[in-house]
Design a protein around this motif. Structure first.
Motif, mmCIF file in Angstrom:
data_model
loop_
_atom_site.group_PDB
_atom_site.id
_atom_site.type_symbol
_atom_site.label_atom_id
_atom_site.label_comp_id
_atom_site.label_asym_id
_atom_site.label_seq_id
_atom_site.Cartn_x
_atom_site.Cartn_y
_atom_site.Cartn_z
ATOM 1 N N ARG A 121 -10.789 1.686 21.254
ATOM 2 C CA ARG A 121 -10.175 2.635 20.332
ATOM 3 C C ARG A 121 -9.603 3.842 21.063
ATOM 4 N NH1 ARG A 121 -15.026 2.387 15.803
ATOM 5 N NH2 ARG A 121 -14.072 0.831 14.426
ATOM 6 N N ALA A 122 -10.346 4.365 22.018
ATOM 7 C CA ALA A 122 -9.886 5.546 22.750
ATOM 8 C C ALA A 122 -8.580 5.268 23.478
ATOM 9 C CB ALA A 122 -10.962 6.005 23.731
ATOM 10 N N ALA A 123 -8.441 4.062 23.999
ATOM 11 C CA ALA A 123 -7.211 3.705 24.710
ATOM 12 C C ALA A 123 -6.017 3.647 23.775
ATOM 13 C CB ALA A 123 -7.396 2.356 25.411
ATOM 14 N N ASN A 124 -6.271 3.396 22.488
ATOM 15 C CA ASN A 124 -5.187 3.262 21.524
ATOM 16 C C ASN A 124 -4.888 4.547 20.759
ATOM 17 O OD1 ASN A 124 -4.177 0.235 20.985
ATOM 18 N ND2 ASN A 124 -6.307 0.187 21.690
ATOM 19 N N ALA B 289 0.832 -1.203 0.000
ATOM 20 C CA ALA B 289 0.000 0.000 0.000
ATOM 21 C C ALA B 289 0.861 1.244 0.000
ATOM 22 C CB ALA B 289 -0.925 -0.010 1.223
ATOM 23 N N VAL B 290 1.956 1.200 0.778
ATOM 24 C CA VAL B 290 2.869 2.346 0.795
ATOM 25 C C VAL B 290 3.473 2.562 -0.574
ATOM 26 C CG1 VAL B 290 5.024 3.213 1.761
ATOM 27 C CG2 VAL B 290 3.367 2.110 3.244
ATOM 28 N N VAL C 83 -10.560 -4.789 16.830
ATOM 29 C CA VAL C 83 -11.980 -4.430 16.934
ATOM 30 C C VAL C 83 -12.851 -5.522 16.319
ATOM 31 C CG1 VAL C 83 -13.735 -2.842 16.034
ATOM 32 C CG2 VAL C 83 -11.659 -1.945 17.100
ATOM 33 N N GLN C 84 -12.449 -6.022 15.164
ATOM 34 C CA GLN C 84 -13.226 -7.082 14.522
ATOM 35 C C GLN C 84 -13.296 -8.325 15.413
ATOM 36 O OE1 GLN C 84 -12.261 -7.894 10.392
ATOM 37 N NE2 GLN C 84 -11.589 -5.795 10.086
ATOM 38 N N ALA C 85 -12.164 -8.658 16.019
ATOM 39 C CA ALA C 85 -12.156 -9.821 16.913
ATOM 40 C C ALA C 85 -13.040 -9.577 18.130
ATOM 41 C CB ALA C 85 -10.718 -10.125 17.346
ATOM 42 N N ALA C 86 -13.006 -8.351 18.665
ATOM 43 C CA ALA C 86 -13.829 -8.032 19.830
ATOM 44 C C ALA C 86 -15.313 -8.093 19.491
ATOM 45 C CB ALA C 86 -13.454 -6.650 20.363
ATOM 46 N N ARG C 87 -15.674 -7.568 18.327
ATOM 47 C CA ARG C 87 -17.083 -7.621 17.910
ATOM 48 C C ARG C 87 -17.527 -9.071 17.727
ATOM 49 N NH1 ARG C 87 -19.278 -2.754 16.992
ATOM 50 N NH2 ARG C 87 -18.018 -1.030 16.140
ATOM 51 N N PRO D 185 -0.483 3.935 9.832
ATOM 52 C CA PRO D 185 -1.365 2.973 9.150
ATOM 53 C C PRO D 185 -1.285 1.574 9.732
ATOM 54 C CG PRO D 185 -0.230 4.358 7.558
ATOM 55 C CD PRO D 185 0.402 4.631 8.885
ATOM 56 N N VAL D 186 -0.089 1.145 10.109
ATOM 57 C CA VAL D 186 0.077 -0.177 10.715
ATOM 58 C C VAL D 186 -0.685 -0.245 12.030
ATOM 59 C CG1 VAL D 186 1.748 -1.843 11.607
ATOM 60 C CG2 VAL D 186 2.312 -0.453 9.608
ATOM 61 N N GLN D 187 -0.613 0.853 12.806
ATOM 62 C CA GLN D 187 -1.311 0.903 14.083
ATOM 63 C C GLN D 187 -2.821 0.771 13.879
ATOM 64 O OE1 GLN D 187 -1.025 4.697 16.032
ATOM 65 N NE2 GLN D 187 -1.939 3.981 17.943
ATOM 66 N N PHE D 188 -3.352 1.467 12.876
ATOM 67 C CA PHE D 188 -4.787 1.430 12.664
ATOM 68 C C PHE D 188 -5.233 0.074 12.115
ATOM 69 C CE2 PHE D 188 -4.778 5.955 13.342
ATOM 70 C CZ PHE D 188 -6.059 6.217 13.825
ATOM 71 N N ILE D 189 -4.405 -0.551 11.294
ATOM 72 C CA ILE D 189 -4.744 -1.885 10.799
ATOM 73 C C ILE D 189 -4.803 -2.877 11.962
ATOM 74 C CG2 ILE D 189 -3.878 -3.830 9.458
ATOM 75 C CD1 ILE D 189 -2.828 -1.785 7.422
ATOM 76 N N ALA D 190 -3.818 -2.816 12.847
ATOM 77 C CA ALA D 190 -3.812 -3.701 14.007
ATOM 78 C C ALA D 190 -5.025 -3.431 14.898
ATOM 79 C CB ALA D 190 -2.518 -3.524 14.793
ATOM 80 N N LEU D 191 -5.352 -2.146 15.074
ATOM 81 C CA LEU D 191 -6.510 -1.799 15.895
ATOM 82 C C LEU D 191 -7.794 -2.318 15.258
ATOM 83 C CD1 LEU D 191 -7.881 -0.343 18.239
ATOM 84 C CD2 LEU D 191 -7.733 1.788 16.914
#
Length: 305
Positions: free
Chosen positions: A234-237, A4-5, A217-221, A207-213
């Protein structure tokens, strides 16, 4: 992620030229007063970038270019004359008369540069994703810029982006170097990290941070987390402001998917209606699309049909 980069780095001028294609072909229009209402694609956004002066002199920096690009992003929704008028009104509101006049002249040269990118982007020798082609494309774009901007202007407007792109390309070339083992590649990547200023390193890693987040999130949902739990994660991250923006994007995406599902059901009913001939069926589908979606949104429908 690095792919992507690469796409962002090696096609830097290609995307800009594509967005400005109509600048080279659009006939002149009478000057139009800019509308105070935002373009449809800019609803809910804040004007990006800014313009500053030091007394009567303009401060040229990347923020000024971002301001130009923000207004130019409405190309296709507004005429070029309307965009120029809007940019000039914005500059007049932000700067002293002398600094605003200097900024307007710079903006006109920026438009000329964007037009010139169209021809450069058509060069078949500069097409492709190979690192050598990417380097040639970046070098050609930078050479072209020198026809429109002084060395100081070029550095002020594009210097940060140039360094970011050079770093991205160096990482791609390093990863594709078959003569190096994984350990050596990691060592050299660490050297590249150390050579970057902290703010640029953070931008590269974001971008790497947001992909990991997003994966978290998907796993948590999937495990049953509700919207409140996702917001706290998300707020914690990334902080509460970013978490709120991500929540708004979630709501927008959910609303869009709901509209798409309704559209699919209505579309299926039209296609299954044996009483309609092909002409009537096509007309019914067009009415369905026009009733439910804006002109810009209808362009996205093709991906869902």
């Amino acid at each position: 992620m690095r792919k992507a980069v690469l796409a962002a780095a090696v096609a830097a001028f290609g995307a800009a030229a594509l967005a400005m294609t109509s600048l080279g072909s659009q006939p002149a229009e009478p000057a139009a007063a800019p509308s105070p209402a935002p373009a449809a694609s800019q609803v809910g956004t804040e004007v990006d970038g800014g313009a500053q002066g030091r007394g009567e002199r303009l401060l040229i920096d990347a923020e000024l270019r971002r301001l130009f690009d923000y207004h130019l992003s409405s190309q296709g929704e507004r005429s070029l004359d309307a965009i120029i008028a809007l940019v000039e009104r914005d500059l007049d509101a932000r700067l002293s008369p002398a600094a605003a006049a200097e900024a307007k002249r710079l903006f006109r040269r920026y438009l000329d540069f964007k037009r010139a990118l169209i021809a450069l982007d058509a060069d078949p020798a500069l097409k492709g994703d190979a690192p050598a082609t990417a380097r040639a494309r970046l070098d050609a774009m930078r050479k072209l810029r020198r026809q429109f901007f002084s060395a100081d202007e070029d550095q002020a407007l594009f210097g940060w982006e140039d360094r970011y792109d050079d770093d991205a390309l160096a990482r791609i070339q390093l990863q594709q170097d078959g003569t190096l083992d994984a350990r050596e590649k990691q060592r050299r990547l660490a050297e590249l990290d150390a050579a970057l200023p902290p703010e640029m390193l953070a931008a590269r890693q974001q971008p790497v941070q947001f992909i990991a987040l997003d994966q978290s999130v998907q796993a948590a949902r999937a495990a049953g987390a509700d919207d409140a739990a996702v917001f706290r994660m998300r707020a914690a991250n990334v902080g509460e402001a970013a978490a709120a923006r991500l929540a708004a994007l979630d709501r927008d995406e959910a609303a869009w998917r709901g509209r798409i599902e309704q559209y699919r059901q209505s579309l299926a009913a039209i296609r299954a209606d044996a009483a309609l001939d092909e002409t009537a069926r096509t007309a019914a589908i067009e009415r369905l699309q026009a009733a439910g979606f804006s002109a810009e949104e209808r362009l996205r429908l093709k991906a869902y049909e």
